[in-house]
Enzyme design. Structure first.
Site, short mmCIF file in Angstrom:
data_model
loop_
_atom_site.label_atom_id
_atom_site.label_comp_id
_atom_site.label_asym_id
_atom_site.label_seq_id
_atom_site.Cartn_x
_atom_site.Cartn_y
_atom_site.Cartn_z
CB SER A 150 53.01 68.11 40.92
OG SER A 150 52.18 67.66 41.75
N GLY A 155 48.29 59.70 39.92
CA GLY A 155 47.82 58.36 39.87
C GLY A 155 47.91 57.44 41.06
CB ALA A 156 49.70 57.83 44.21
CG LEU A 158 48.34 60.83 47.51
CD1 LEU A 158 49.88 61.12 47.88
CD2 LEU A 158 47.73 60.53 48.80
N GLY A 159 44.82 63.25 44.68
CA GLY A 159 44.33 64.13 44.24
C GLY A 159 45.30 65.09 43.18
CG ASP A 219 40.29 63.86 44.42
OD1 ASP A 219 39.23 63.57 45.43
OD2 ASP A 219 40.91 63.20 43.86
#
Length: 389
Positions: A150, A155-156, A158-159, A219
């Protein structure tokens, strides 16, 4: 999502994009409108069958390379047998009792927990992997290696989890021949037809529910279709076919937070103080709907003879106001702000720019609108001040 075949090793790789929510965070969970769009950053899942020298190998392996080099789980087929009754063409949620059973397979004695990179959120993701695998593979008991890579921070906001679920479901469907459309010509091109995309999106939502409890679904819809879209829980999503070109800068505060905890906190506050919270959510909804009006006005102005530059200046002025209002409602009204996000907004304001959180808040990422007249020097100065915090 996007599908790539790697014929030399008989593997399948599927990738899906992350997202940013422009307007409507948290309100969308309670039935209001959100506007989101896809990012160029992606997550990919590669499925590799056993080597020709060992065709009877039946072990299932999951490797999360971007979490930690040694983040790997391995299961024998007898451990996974008879846990889920497969029904690939009918997406269904994972029950609490089944989740507990799957979650028990993620911890010791299975690998992946010896290093500090693994969190409970990662473990929920592995449980979601098991549920989707066992639901979509039918009666296929062949061994496979699933490798996840990725470009998205976890956890930011951004999906990243939705991109994981969508790419995983796409890879499983390709590997185990799960076709809602019976395998049409469009799907064979590497991009799903609408019927197949809707089906995969519904399965991806089940994985999102395992990880986040009560996600809005926006998302996974963005990750599946790769378009800007309008989303409500009641009506689902509709693609926004014409969107203006906007310059958005994403700042990752690197402050970890749990989407599930933040969403549930807003839900509890709404239940406790409905007379205050519901009007606040209605205002967030109105901001999203107004943004769509401004998008349409932009194109109408150009069609009426206004120059592109002038129409874009008008649009950016309106969006700046909406972003500022949305940010204050999210932080002051819903209580999902964080000092790190406040600092981004403060630095933005000093430079005549506007920022807001994107996603669940409580840390994660902020987006900053960069008007087309913003100089490269100002952008670099802004970025440097952010880095120094």
């Amino acid at each position: 999502f996007r599908l790539v075949h790697a014929h030399l090793i008989m593997s399948v790789r599927v990738s899906a994009p992350g997202k940013v929510i422009l307007f409507g965070e948290h309100a969308v969970v309670q039935g209001k409108t959100a506007i989101a769009t896809a990012l160029s950053l992606r997550t990919s899942v590669t499925v590799t069958p056993p080597r020709p020298a060992d065709p009877k190998q039946t072990t299932i392996t999951l490797a999360l390379h971007d979490v930690h080099a040694d983040a790997k789980w391995t299961w024998e087929q007898d451990v996974l047998a008879n846990i889920v009754k497969p029904d690939p063409l009918h997406p269904a949620p994972c029950s609490e009792s089944l989740f507990s059973q799957l979650f028990s397979l993620v911890g010791p004695p299975y690998q992946g927990l010896e290093h500090p990179g693994i969190t409970p959120e990662h473990m929920k993701g592995v449980a979601a992997f098991l549920y989707l695998l066992l639901s979509l593979r039918g009666d296929n008991n062949q061994g496979f290696i699933f490798s996840v890579n990725s470009e998205l921070p976890i956890g930011a906001g951004l999906g990243s989890s939705a991109a994981f679920c969508v790419s995983l479901v796409g890879a499983l469907a390709e590997t185990f021949n799960v076709w809602k459309c019976n395998g049409c010509e469009k799907c064979s091109s590497g991009y799903p037809c609408h019927e197949q995309a809707v089906h995969l999106n519904q399965w991806a939502l089940q994985g999102e529910r395992i990880m986040h409890g009560n996600p809005s679904g926006v998302d996974n819809a963005v990750a599946t279709h790769g378009h800007a879209l309008k989303f409500t829980k009641a009506a689902g999503y509709s693609l926004i076919e014409k969107t203006p070109t906007l310059r958005i800068l994403i700042t990752n505060t690197k402050v970890p937070r749990s989407t599930k905890i933040l969403v549930e906190g807003v839900l509890r506050k709404t239940e406790a103080y409905p007379a205050i919270m519901k009007p606040t959510l209605d205002l967030v909804h109105t901001i999203s709907e107004q943004a769509l009006i401004y998008f349409n006005n932009y194109f109408n102005e150009i069609n009426s003879g206004t120059t592109v530059d002038e129409a874009l200046r008008n649009l950016e002025k309106h969006l700046s106001v909406l972003m500022n209002l949305n940010q204050h409602l999210l932080t002051g009204g819903l209580g999902v702000g964080h000092p790190a996000l406040d600092k981004v907004c403060e630095i933005s304001a000093r430079h005549g720019l506007t920022s807001k959180l994107t996603g669940a808040g409580g840390g994660g990422c902020a987006i900053t609108l960069l008007p087309h007249s913003t100089s490269a020097g100002l952008v670099e100065q802004f970025k440097q001040e952010i880095r120094e915090q």
